[in-house]
Write an enzyme that holds these catalytic residues in place. Structure first.
Site, PDB file in Angstrom:
ATOM      1  N   ARG A 104       0.850  -1.196   0.000  1.00 57.84           N
ATOM      2  CA  ARG A 104       0.000   0.000   0.000  1.00 57.84           C
ATOM      3  C   ARG A 104       0.885   1.246   0.000  1.00 57.84           C
ATOM      4  NH1 ARG A 104      -2.606   2.855   5.015  1.00 57.84           N
ATOM      5  NH2 ARG A 104      -3.625   4.507   3.864  1.00 57.84           N
ATOM      6  N   HIS A 107      -2.811  10.930   1.142  1.00 59.65           N
ATOM      7  CA  HIS A 107      -2.197  10.698   2.446  1.00 59.65           C
ATOM      8  C   HIS A 107      -1.540  12.012   2.882  1.00 59.65           C
ATOM      9  CE1 HIS A 107      -0.653   7.244   5.166  1.00 59.65           C
ATOM     10  NE2 HIS A 107      -0.310   8.367   5.755  1.00 59.65           N
ATOM     11  N   GLU A 130      -7.200   8.458   6.730  1.00 58.81           N
ATOM     12  CA  GLU A 130      -7.380   9.075   8.040  1.00 58.81           C
ATOM     13  C   GLU A 130      -7.881  10.519   7.977  1.00 58.81           C
ATOM     14  OE1 GLU A 130      -3.835   8.584  10.370  1.00 58.81           O
ATOM     15  OE2 GLU A 130      -3.986   6.415  10.368  1.00 58.81           O
ATOM     16  N   ASN A 153      -6.937   1.847  10.243  1.00 55.17           N
ATOM     17  CA  ASN A 153      -5.593   2.003  10.812  1.00 55.17           C
ATOM     18  C   ASN A 153      -5.747   2.012  12.324  1.00 55.17           C
ATOM     19  OD1 ASN A 153      -4.806   2.338   8.181  1.00 55.17           O
ATOM     20  ND2 ASN A 153      -4.276   4.498   8.358  1.00 55.17           N
ATOM     21  N   TYR A 183      -3.687   1.684  16.179  1.00 52.46           N
ATOM     22  CA  TYR A 183      -2.399   1.700  16.869  1.00 52.46           C
ATOM     23  C   TYR A 183      -2.469   1.487  18.378  1.00 52.46           C
ATOM     24  CZ  TYR A 183      -0.077   3.141  12.584  1.00 52.46           C
ATOM     25  OH  TYR A 183       0.426   3.156  11.314  1.00 52.46           O
ATOM     26  N   GLU A 242      -3.166  -0.296   8.377  1.00 55.27           N
ATOM     27  CA  GLU A 242      -1.953   0.095   9.110  1.00 55.27           C
ATOM     28  C   GLU A 242      -2.033  -0.437  10.536  1.00 55.27           C
ATOM     29  OE1 GLU A 242      -0.885   4.261   9.342  1.00 55.27           O
ATOM     30  OE2 GLU A 242      -1.412   4.562   7.247  1.00 55.27           O
TER      31      GLU A 242
HETATM   32  C1  GAL Z   1      -0.793   6.980  10.804  1.00 56.98           C
HETATM   33  C2  GAL Z   1      -0.404   7.551   9.477  1.00 56.98           C
HETATM   34  C3  GAL Z   1       0.944   7.118   9.005  1.00 56.98           C
HETATM   35  C4  GAL Z   1       1.966   6.962  10.097  1.00 56.98           C
HETATM   36  C5  GAL Z   1       1.397   6.264  11.313  1.00 56.98           C
HETATM   37  C6  GAL Z   1       2.305   6.235  12.515  1.00 56.98           C
HETATM   38  O1  GAL Z   1      -1.691   7.826  11.444  1.00 56.98           O
HETATM   39  O2  GAL Z   1      -1.334   7.212   8.486  1.00 56.98           O
HETATM   40  O3  GAL Z   1       1.343   8.018   8.014  1.00 56.98           O
HETATM   41  O4  GAL Z   1       2.597   8.119  10.370  1.00 56.98           O
HETATM   42  O5  GAL Z   1       0.215   6.865  11.726  1.00 56.98           O
HETATM   43  O6  GAL Z   1       2.296   7.432  13.187  1.00 56.98           O
END
Ligand code: GAL
Length: 460
Positions: free
Chosen positions: A76, A120, A166, A295, A297, A368
């Site tokens: 991607r 992006h 995002e 995405n 995290y 992501e």
């Molecule tokens: C996401 C973003 C990425 C990368 C990742 C880690 O929000 O799409 O570009 O930076 O976080 O911070």
């Protein structure tokens, strides 16, 4: 990782144009808002910029070979809008088209499926000056016209499209907290920017479906980001606060796409500050994603709060806290990445279940997931066992969600290469393959070899 995933599961890695390409003014490319934002002293850690970054623009063939050696099935990446339309609209820069054509062809030759993100965050700066960027009235049409150029030039070979990456980050960090380009601080503009991003997505999808999808046979969707919000206590107020926080984070962008309108909690709390969609726009939005791009995290606790409560970091707080009356926190027991994001795999599983329940079990791709740890290479090796543990945990959570009936279709590691991490510059390291800015060495990390084994064990 001995878990078996469905046969058709897509194993990939992700990057974005601004973060890896370099070649910031090569061959007719116009400047983007991030090119300019990074020139303002103090906006990024160490005043870093991506003028060179991973030099992918010049070294993409090497990077594709690296992907092939990892056994990646999908890659991607995003298109730099101002590389192919230097002023954002009007003239098309053939050299930019040629660059992406070469990249796409190299990927296909290596047996890697290209997944293109159209936006992006690197908006052509001309559109910021001339039409106020994402708060301008005409920006959604201009984006759709750019998207059409991409479908026309690349769609014969590219079958996976993501319109916007995002929208929450663009709206909240770009137009709310002002820590990302274009650096605007406002309480109201994030909702206007978000509105235009949604309209831009819907218009691009409409063009794809009407003019290209039947012939080209691809799929198109949007990728949104969301953390999990766990109620701090089981009180009704905290449970409601966690739900509200998820609505202000993810449902803000996913409800319009799946249900045709914003969540009731946002409409009620924001009143006129939240723009409204016409009937025609609602129709265009409803059902406008062939898959759910996510995405993900981290996780935070959410508690009911009095008006004006703050909580969490700028990156993790889920929006403008005072609009939600939610206060956020983390457990001292949770381990943290270098971004100070808590590592909580069960939060991933809960979020996937929440999405499946709210949106009628859509096909979900995690577009992501990853972590930042800054390891120094020793003797040409990077022994990043923390990262392997992170992936073990999150992939097990994805596997668990599949067992619970969530329709998971794929997983993309963020990120292939250590790269430019926006306002954090080069100080945080996300990649599975190590790279110094513009350096000639790309050193596989232990996590890259681990990922290769996971892909192999899944029989691909
Ligand atoms: C996401 C973003 C990425 C990368 C990742 C880690 O929000 O799409 O570009 O930076 O976080 O911070």
């Amino acid at each position: 990782m001995n878990k078996k995933f469905p046969d058709s599961f897509v194993w990939g890695s992700a990057t974005s144009s601004y973060q890896i390409e370099g070649g910031w003014n090569a061959a007719g490319k116009g400047p983007s808002i991030w090119d300019v934002f990074c020139m303002i002293p103090g906006k990024t850690q160490g005043n870093d910029n991506r003028n060179i970054a991973c030099d992918h623009y010049h070294r993409f063939r090497e990077d594709v070979a690296l992907m092939q050696s990892l056994g990646l099935k999908a890659y991607r990446f995003s298109i730099s809008w101002s590389r192919i339309m230097p002023a954002g609209r009007g003239d098309v820069n053939q050299a930019g088209i040629d660059f992406y054509n070469q990249l796409i062809d190299a990927l296909l030759k290596a047996g890697i499926e290209p997944w293109i993100t159209l936006y992006h965050w690197d908006l052509p700066v001309a559109l910021q000056f001339e039409m106020d960027g994402w708060i301008g009235d005409d920006i959604s049409d201009v984006f759709a016209a750019y998207a059409e150029v991409c479908f026309r030039h690349f769609g014969d070979r590219v079958k996976n499209w993501i319109t916007i990456n995002e929208a929450w980050v663009v709206a909240i960090l770009g137009y709310g907290h002002g820590v990302f380009a274009p650096g605007i601080k406002s309480k109201d503009l994030p909702y206007r920017a978000g509105h235009n991003l949604l309209k831009a997505h819907a218009k691009a999808v409409d063009i794809y479906r009407k003019q290209y999808q039947t012939v080209q046979g691809g799929k198109i969707g949007i990728t949104n980001n969301c953390d999990w919000r766990e109620p701090l206590t089981d009180s009704a107020a905290d449970v409601a606060a966690a739900e509200r926080a998820l609505e202000f984070f993810l449902a803000w962008f996913a409800d319009p796409v799946y249900k045709g309108d914003y969540p009731a909690s946002m409409k009620q709390r924001l009143g006129d500050r939240l723009p409204s969609f016409s009937e025609e726009e609602k129709q265009l939005l409803r059902g406008s994603s062939d898959f759910f791009g996510l995405n993900h995290y981290t996780t935070m606790y959410a508690a009911d709060a009095t008006h004006g409560a703050e909580g969490g970091s700028v990156y993790g707080n889920g929006g403008l806290s005072e609009d939600q009356d939610v206060s956020l926190s983390v457990s001292p027991d949770w381990e943290m990445t270098d971004m100070q994001w808590a590592i909580v795999p069960w939060g991933c599983c809960k979020l996937l279940e929440w999405i499946a329940a709210r949106y009628d079990n859509p096909l979900i791709y995690i577009t992501e997931n990853g972590c930042a740890f800054d390891q120094t290479p020793i003797d040409g090796q990077v022994d990043d066992r923390d990262r392997i543990a992170f992936f073990e945990g999150y992939l097990a959570a994805v596997h668990e969600a599949i067992g619970l009936g969530v329709d998971m279709k794929g997983y993309f590691i963020w990120s292939l290469l250590d790269n430019f991490e926006w306002a954090s510059g080069y100080s945080k390291k996300f990649g599975i393959t190590h790279v110094e800015e513009g350096s000639l060495n790309r050193i596989p990390k232990a996590s890259a070899l681990w990922y290769r084994d996971v892909i192999r064990k899944n029989g691909l």
